[in-house]
Design a protein around this motif. Structure first.
Motif, PDB file in Angstrom:
ATOM      1  N   ILE A 356     -99.297  64.675 -15.728  1.00  0.00           N
ATOM      2  CA  ILE A 356     -98.409  64.507 -14.576  1.00  0.00           C
ATOM      3  C   ILE A 356     -99.017  63.537 -13.564  1.00  0.00           C
ATOM      4  O   ILE A 356     -98.345  62.634 -13.058  1.00  0.00           O
ATOM      5  N   ASN A 357    -100.309  63.724 -13.277  1.00  0.00           N
ATOM      6  CA  ASN A 357    -100.967  62.855 -12.300  1.00  0.00           C
ATOM      7  C   ASN A 357    -101.116  61.429 -12.806  1.00  0.00           C
ATOM      8  O   ASN A 357    -101.057  60.482 -12.019  1.00  0.00           O
ATOM      9  N   TRP A 359     -98.938  59.948 -14.776  1.00  0.00           N
ATOM     10  CA  TRP A 359     -97.604  59.368 -14.625  1.00  0.00           C
ATOM     11  C   TRP A 359     -97.314  59.051 -13.162  1.00  0.00           C
ATOM     12  O   TRP A 359     -96.782  57.978 -12.845  1.00  0.00           O
ATOM     13  N   LEU A 360     -97.680  59.962 -12.264  1.00  0.00           N
ATOM     14  CA  LEU A 360     -97.458  59.731 -10.843  1.00  0.00           C
ATOM     15  C   LEU A 360     -98.269  58.544 -10.327  1.00  0.00           C
ATOM     16  O   LEU A 360     -97.796  57.761  -9.508  1.00  0.00           O
TER      17      LEU A 360
END
Length: 493
Positions: A356-357, A359-360
């Motif tokens: 997730i991080n 991608w962010l």
């Protein structure tokens, strides 16, 4: 898909490739042009599995240490030194791994590290005391992790441009996935084959890092016009000096011997001289040679120094949950098998968080520095609050949130170094940063063990660890302002 000419066919290093180019242009530079996909994804998958094995064993070490306490009948504080030395050596070897990677290629260093790990784990099966494990596990196995982790995490970034953060995030996900996979595996191995058999089996598994590391085929540098980016770090001793046959600086003829000694006045004069007819490179001293390889000039950057100090305080408490979370759960009445599963939960949630991080971090509207600060703050608060989670259900919930919080900095730190210092400085900067991690780790885990031996529970250990991580977070809040000031100062000078 990357074309064949982007990869070197042999074992040539960067220097050999550049030496083959006959025509030189002072305005050109040799850079790695990332394929940004294709073979880069194969490297990413191999890097993920390599980190899964090495970090999976490392972060499940708490289970092994508990067994060693029983087998050798040693106090918690003494046995904790094994993990501390392993982690300290692995992190402090970062600059060595970075410098060797620059000289011999990422692939060569990963293969070397794999052999050190195999020898360290296999010889640990023959250990007759905790003292001997300080060398076989602490030094040999610790050095192997350092020689694998730094080249893998930094090296994968050279295969990507637009998707660099995502690829780095996938790679470091191996750490969380490894904790998820190896926690139950090591528990079963200890129950079935005891600690000595466990070491032998783990040593055989560790050899797979050599197979995976061999896929890091070196990219061939390509020539392009120089592009200035990031924070320019001037190292006077390592700067090639451009001069004319009989140049005149400030009304005086230049003395080549004075230039060879690295006089700063001559360097300043060269900056003002735009027209050159003959280019000569000053012979570097031994100190300048090693300074150029390791890039000690990074420590002239206030941004980098603050990152290193923050990393030091972060590492004092960062690994305490991995070592003592399962032991804390057992003390609250949780069965040993279920307590070991808590590490798996932390690992799988950390892996999800890293994806997730990653991608962010690739999103143009997301601040990598903000992600880093939020992750550190949340991690520090959660570690402080650990003693208040006393039931298995609460500890499962706690492990989920902790894994997500811990995942932030693993992804953001390499990306943050590239944004603040320039991509060309990431390899060495990351290595130096790991030294600060390592020095702090040498004392953090034993201090937590000593608090347990003194107080009789793990509450004090978690309070100390969380407070240290929280202090690290507060240090990072002014980082953006400091970096903008530094770039402005360098632009004016």
């Amino acid at each position: 898909m990357a074309s064949q000419d982007q990869f070197s066919s042999g074992s040539k290093d960067f220097g050999e490739v550049v030496a083959e180019e006959k025509e030189e242009d002072p305005k050109d530079e040799y850079v790695i042009i990332p394929p940004d996909g294709g073979y880069g994804w194969i490297v990413t998958a191999a890097s993920f599995l390599c980190i899964l094995i090495s970090d999976g064993i490392l972060f499940s070490f708490g289970l092994i240490l508990s067994e060693l306490e029983r087998v050798f009948d040693e106090p918690v504080a003494k046995v904790a030194w094994i993990f501390s030395i392993v982690n300290g050596i692995s992190l402090m070897s970062g600059p060595i791994a970075s410098a060797l990677s620059n000289r011999f290629s990422f692939r060569t260093i990963v293969l070397t590290g794999s052999m050190f790990g195999f020898i360290g784990l296999s010889t640990s099966a023959l250990a007759q005391s905790v003292d001997s494990l300080f060398f076989t596990l602490g030094v040999l196995f610790g050095l192997s992790i350092g020689l694998i982790f730094t080249p893998i995490v930094v090296g994968v970034g050279f295969y990507f441009d637009k998707r660099r953060a995502l690829a780095t995030g996938i790679t470091v996900c191996g750490s969380g996935a490894g904790t998820f996979v190896f926690a139950p595996i090591i528990y079963l191995l200890l129950e079935t084959y005891a600690v000595r058999g466990t070491f032998l089996i783990l040593s055989a598994i560790y050899l797979n890092c050599a197979v995976l590391g061999s896929l890091l085929v070196p990219l061939k540098p390509q020539r392009r016009k120089k592009v200035e980016e990031g924070v320019k770090l001037l190292d006077i001793d390592a700067v090639p000096i451009a001069i004319e046959k009989s140049p005149t600086f400030n009304g005086r003829k230049s003395d080549p011997k004075a230039l060879e000694q690295g006089l700063s006045n001559s360097v300043k004069s060269v900056k003002a001289t735009q027209t050159v007819s003959v280019v000569k490179e000053v012979k570097l001293t031994k100190w300048a040679y090693w300074s150029n390889i390791f890039k000690f000039s990074l420590f002239r950057s206030p941004t980098f120094v603050l990152i290193c100090v923050s990393s030091f305080f972060q590492s004092i408490g960062w690994f305490v949950p991995f070592v003592y979370l399962a032991a804390h759960a057992v003390e609250t009445g949780v069965p040993k098998e279920e307590a070991s599963f808590l590490l798996s939960i932390v690992g799988i949630c950390s892996m999800m968080g890293r994806l997730i991080n990653g991608w962010l971090s690739d999103h143009p509207k997301v601040s990598v520095l903000l992600l880093n600060n939020v992750g550190l703050t949340a991690s520090g608060l959660l570690i402080i609050l650990c003693p208040f989670f006393i039931s298995y259900e609460l500890l499962v919930f706690y492990s989920v949130i902790l894994g997500l919080a811990l995942s932030c900095t693993a992804v953001t730190r390499p990306i943050l170094l590239g944004e603040l210092l320039g991509l060309e400085n990431v390899n060495n900067a990351y290595g130096f940063m790991l030294v600060f991690y390592g020095v702090a780790t040498l004392f953090g885990t034993p201090m937590a063990g000593l608090l347990y031996d003194t107080l009789g529970d793990y509450h004090g250990a978690f309070y100390l660890a969380g407070s240290s991580v929280l202090l690290s977070a507060f240090m990072c809040y002014p980082l953006g302002r400091i970096n903008r000031w530094e770039k402005g100062r360098n632009a004016r000078s």
